[in-house]
Write an enzyme that holds these catalytic residues in place. Structure first.
Site, PDB file in Angstrom:
ATOM      1  N   ARG A  70      -4.323   7.887   3.281  1.00 55.53           N
ATOM      2  CA  ARG A  70      -2.910   7.602   3.012  1.00 55.53           C
ATOM      3  C   ARG A  70      -2.366   8.369   1.806  1.00 55.53           C
ATOM      4  O   ARG A  70      -1.174   8.320   1.523  1.00 55.53           O
ATOM      5  CB  ARG A  70      -2.669   6.097   2.896  1.00 55.53           C
ATOM      6  CG  ARG A  70      -3.245   5.425   1.678  1.00 55.53           C
ATOM      7  CD  ARG A  70      -2.940   3.929   1.682  1.00 55.53           C
ATOM      8  NE  ARG A  70      -3.032   3.427   0.334  1.00 55.53           N
ATOM      9  CZ  ARG A  70      -3.191   2.158   0.010  1.00 55.53           C
ATOM     10  NH1 ARG A  70      -3.271   1.249   0.968  1.00 55.53           N
ATOM     11  NH2 ARG A  70      -3.248   1.784  -1.233  1.00 55.53           N
ATOM     12  N   LEU A 102      -8.185   8.283   0.999  1.00 53.80           N
ATOM     13  CA  LEU A 102      -7.984   9.709   1.285  1.00 53.80           C
ATOM     14  C   LEU A 102      -6.924   9.881   2.364  1.00 53.80           C
ATOM     15  O   LEU A 102      -6.100  10.782   2.307  1.00 53.80           O
ATOM     16  CB  LEU A 102      -9.296  10.351   1.756  1.00 53.80           C
ATOM     17  CG  LEU A 102     -10.483  10.294   0.795  1.00 53.80           C
ATOM     18  CD1 LEU A 102     -11.691  10.991   1.405  1.00 53.80           C
ATOM     19  CD2 LEU A 102     -10.122  10.959  -0.528  1.00 53.80           C
ATOM     20  N   GLY A 159      -5.707   0.096   9.064  1.00 58.70           N
ATOM     21  CA  GLY A 159      -4.977  -0.605  10.124  1.00 58.70           C
ATOM     22  C   GLY A 159      -5.621  -1.953  10.305  1.00 58.70           C
ATOM     23  O   GLY A 159      -6.584  -2.107  11.049  1.00 58.70           O
ATOM     24  N   GLY A 216       0.846  -1.201   0.000  1.00 61.96           N
ATOM     25  CA  GLY A 216       0.000   0.000   0.000  1.00 61.96           C
ATOM     26  C   GLY A 216       0.876   1.243   0.000  1.00 61.96           C
ATOM     27  O   GLY A 216       1.829   1.326   0.769  1.00 61.96           O
ATOM     28  N   VAL A 221       1.756   2.724   6.338  1.00 62.37           N
ATOM     29  CA  VAL A 221       0.858   3.552   7.144  1.00 62.37           C
ATOM     30  C   VAL A 221       0.421   2.813   8.391  1.00 62.37           C
ATOM     31  O   VAL A 221       0.035   3.425   9.381  1.00 62.37           O
ATOM     32  CB  VAL A 221      -0.388   3.998   6.349  1.00 62.37           C
ATOM     33  CG1 VAL A 221      -0.005   4.931   5.214  1.00 62.37           C
ATOM     34  CG2 VAL A 221      -1.211   2.829   5.849  1.00 62.37           C
ATOM     35  N   ASP A 222       0.490   1.488   8.355  1.00 62.52           N
ATOM     36  CA  ASP A 222       0.011   0.710   9.499  1.00 62.52           C
ATOM     37  C   ASP A 222       0.915   0.826  10.728  1.00 62.52           C
ATOM     38  O   ASP A 222       0.525   0.447  11.829  1.00 62.52           O
ATOM     39  CB  ASP A 222      -0.127  -0.765   9.101  1.00 62.52           C
ATOM     40  CG  ASP A 222      -1.253  -0.989   8.110  1.00 62.52           C
ATOM     41  OD1 ASP A 222      -2.097  -0.087   7.971  1.00 62.52           O
ATOM     42  OD2 ASP A 222      -1.298  -2.059   7.481  1.00 62.52           O
ATOM     43  N   GLU A 266     -10.587  -0.334  10.699  1.00 56.22           N
ATOM     44  CA  GLU A 266     -11.149  -1.297   9.739  1.00 56.22           C
ATOM     45  C   GLU A 266     -10.976  -2.735  10.233  1.00 56.22           C
ATOM     46  O   GLU A 266     -11.700  -3.629   9.822  1.00 56.22           O
ATOM     47  CB  GLU A 266     -10.471  -1.151   8.377  1.00 56.22           C
ATOM     48  CG  GLU A 266      -8.964  -1.483   8.414  1.00 56.22           C
ATOM     49  CD  GLU A 266      -8.276  -1.457   7.058  1.00 56.22           C
ATOM     50  OE1 GLU A 266      -8.908  -1.129   6.041  1.00 56.22           O
ATOM     51  OE2 GLU A 266      -7.066  -1.760   7.026  1.00 56.22           O
TER      52      GLU A 266
HETATM   53  O1  F6P Z   1      -0.878  -2.088   4.115  1.00 52.41           O
HETATM   54  C1  F6P Z   1      -1.363  -0.792   4.304  1.00 52.41           C
HETATM   55  C2  F6P Z   1      -2.826  -0.676   4.015  1.00 52.41           C
HETATM   56  O2  F6P Z   1      -3.050   0.679   3.799  1.00 52.41           O
HETATM   57  C3  F6P Z   1      -3.769  -1.253   5.080  1.00 52.41           C
HETATM   58  O3  F6P Z   1      -3.986  -0.451   6.185  1.00 52.41           O
HETATM   59  C4  F6P Z   1      -5.013  -1.495   4.267  1.00 52.41           C
HETATM   60  O4  F6P Z   1      -5.821  -2.482   4.854  1.00 52.41           O
HETATM   61  C5  F6P Z   1      -4.447  -1.976   2.978  1.00 52.41           C
HETATM   62  O5  F6P Z   1      -3.205  -1.351   2.832  1.00 52.41           O
HETATM   63  C6  F6P Z   1      -5.263  -1.714   1.755  1.00 52.41           C
HETATM   64  O6  F6P Z   1      -4.609  -2.316   0.678  1.00 52.41           O
HETATM   65  P1  F6P Z   1      -4.987  -2.195  -0.836  1.00 52.41           P
HETATM   66  O7  F6P Z   1      -4.682  -0.791  -1.262  1.00 52.41           O
HETATM   67  O8  F6P Z   1      -4.122  -3.187  -1.556  1.00 52.41           O
HETATM   68  O9  F6P Z   1      -6.455  -2.529  -0.925  1.00 52.41           O
END
Ligand code: F6P
Length: 421
Positions: free
Chosen positions: A300, A298, A191, A13, A143-144, A247
């Site tokens: 991240r 939004l 998260g 991500g 971001v996590d 989430e």
């Molecule tokens: O790994 C970081 C993250 O932003 C998580 O918090 C989130 O669940 C996930 O990526 C979303 O991933 P993607 O953009 O692949 O759907």
């Protein structure tokens, strides 16, 4: 010894500041052009290495590379692609090394979270095993905020700031409307397993009654009755209730309250949609009118309100990765070391990829209040400096002026192709 080229790729991500790390890597490599050749970027992360889809960053101007520092997302494309376990097949590693040999690549800089650090670690192992030397340096990002050893993860501070700013602003809105309209506002944040982002929302509340009133962490099993009682209490006491929900909130059986369906290459469930679930629970039991928001991408991508601390750290780990490689280090990751809370001071340290790979750092229990709905003073002390400082991007026509690179491909040298699964 002939000068080796470098491979840099973005993985997982993306964040508001991962390009600041890219900027650090490329600028540091350019400053050491007597020792490092061209930086080739992987188009869409490791997939670029597998498919020999390399971007020639030397064709980008110094100005455009500098602008990466204030541009969100992954300028070269990211990916969620898991290399097969070494025990199962080494074909992908062999292919990457074949591509690296063809392009005289001797440095591997991989910018990502836990899964990506694992990939970097395995690349280091396989380069040894296959007898082709590659200096493998991980560049932290997520971001996590769930990588171990490093004080925090580049990308987190900016999400944290966005979430705290948003819940403060929405809190003001709900407070204005509460007398005759909305009484409950629910904001969902990212998260998956670790509640760091949700915790950051709590920074917005500086005194009793401030928004947010309730944080729902993935580390704390959702207790519906206790939650509803607290919502009711807040509405009666403060006139409204602002909630930040992660989430990754789960019920007593460890099942996510909201799985959006689908799994990524790592087997992670796609999450999203817990905010409306929570809002409906409140409405059903207490009858309060609600609004909800899913911050989703939004949060991240929000470079406009990035944390300066975060931007500085993201840039620093990128530069440090190159410095580590030039110092002869291998299979390591630059880590942020906190040397003081107040004033916040930090320096760059070093973590072994073997110690970082596949370890998820959750919120420690002492960071969550006993009732499970808030953060402790200790947690606040940890989080506060990470959102400090503003680093606004330049604006043009009323909008942030972000850079779009040329991203020109390097001519392929191999006759063979590779199909990704
Ligand atoms: O790994 C970081 C993250 O932003 C998580 O918090 C989130 O669940 C996930 O990526 C979303 O991933 P993607 O953009 O692949 O759907």
């Amino acid at each position: 010894m002939t000068k080796k080229n470098a491979f840099y790729a973005q993985s997982g991500g993306v964040t508001a500041v991962i390009n600041a790390s890219a900027c650090g890597v490329i600028q540091a490599a350019r400053e050491n052009s007597d020792k490092i050749g061209t930086v080739y970027a992987g188009r869409n992360g490791i997939i670029g290495a597998l498919t020999e889809d390399l971007i020639d960053t030397s064709l980008e101007s110094d100005e455009d590379i500098a602008a990466l520092r204030h541009t969100p997302s992954g300028a070269f494309g990211s990916c969620r692609y898991k290399l097969k376990p070494i025990e199962q097949s080494t074909a992908e590693y062999e292919r990457i090394i074949e591509v690296f040999k063809a392009h005289n690549i001797g440095y591997f800089f991989y910018n990502g979270g836990g899964d990506s650090q694992d990939t970097s670690h395995k690349m280091a192992l396989m380069s040894k095993k296959l007898g082709y030397p590659i200096t493998c340096i991980g560049v932290p990002k997520t971001v996590d905020n769930d990588l171990p050893i490093t004080d925090n993860c580049p990308g987190f501070g900016s999400v944290a700031k966005y979430v705290a700013v948003s819940i403060r602003e929405a809190g003001f809105d709900v407070a204005s409307m509460a007398k005759t309209s909305t009484k409950v506002f629910v904001m969902e944040v990212m998260g998956r397993h670790a509640g760091w982002i949700a915790a950051a929302g709590a920074l917005a509340a500086e005194k009793e009654g401030d928004s947010p009133h309730i944080i729902l962490f993935p580390e704390v099993v959702f207790d519906q009755e206790k939650f509803l009682a607290r919502v009711d209490e807040c509405v009666k006491k403060f006139g409204y209730c602002a909630i930040v929900v992660s989430e990754g909130l789960s019920n007593t059986d460890g099942v996510f309250l909201a799985e959006a369906g689908g799994k990524d290459a790592f087997g992670h469930a796609q999450l999203g949609g817990v905010a409306p679930v929570i809002a409906e629970i409140v409405k059903g039991a207490l009858g309060y009118k609600y609004h909800w928001a899913v911050a989703d991408y939004l949060q991240r991508a929000a470079r406009h309100i990035a944390s300066k601390t975060d931007v500085d750290q993201a840039y620093a780990v990128g530069r440090a990765a190159v410095e580590f490689a030039l110092a002869g280090k291998n299979a390591v990751m630059p880590a942020i070391v906190r040397t003081s809370d107040e004033p916040y001071q930090w320096e760059i340290g070093e973590a072994l990829l073997a110690d970082v790979a596949n370890v998820e750092k959750m919120m420690p229990p002492e960071y969550i209040t006993e009732d499970g709905f808030g953060i402790t003073e200790e947690c606040r002390r940890y989080l506060q400096p990470l959102i400090e400082g503003e680093d606004y991007p330049p604006f043009k026509n009323g909008l942030p002026n972000y850079v779009e690179l040329k991203n020109e491909s390097v001519a392929k040298k191999l006759k063979t192709t590779f199909d990704i699964a």
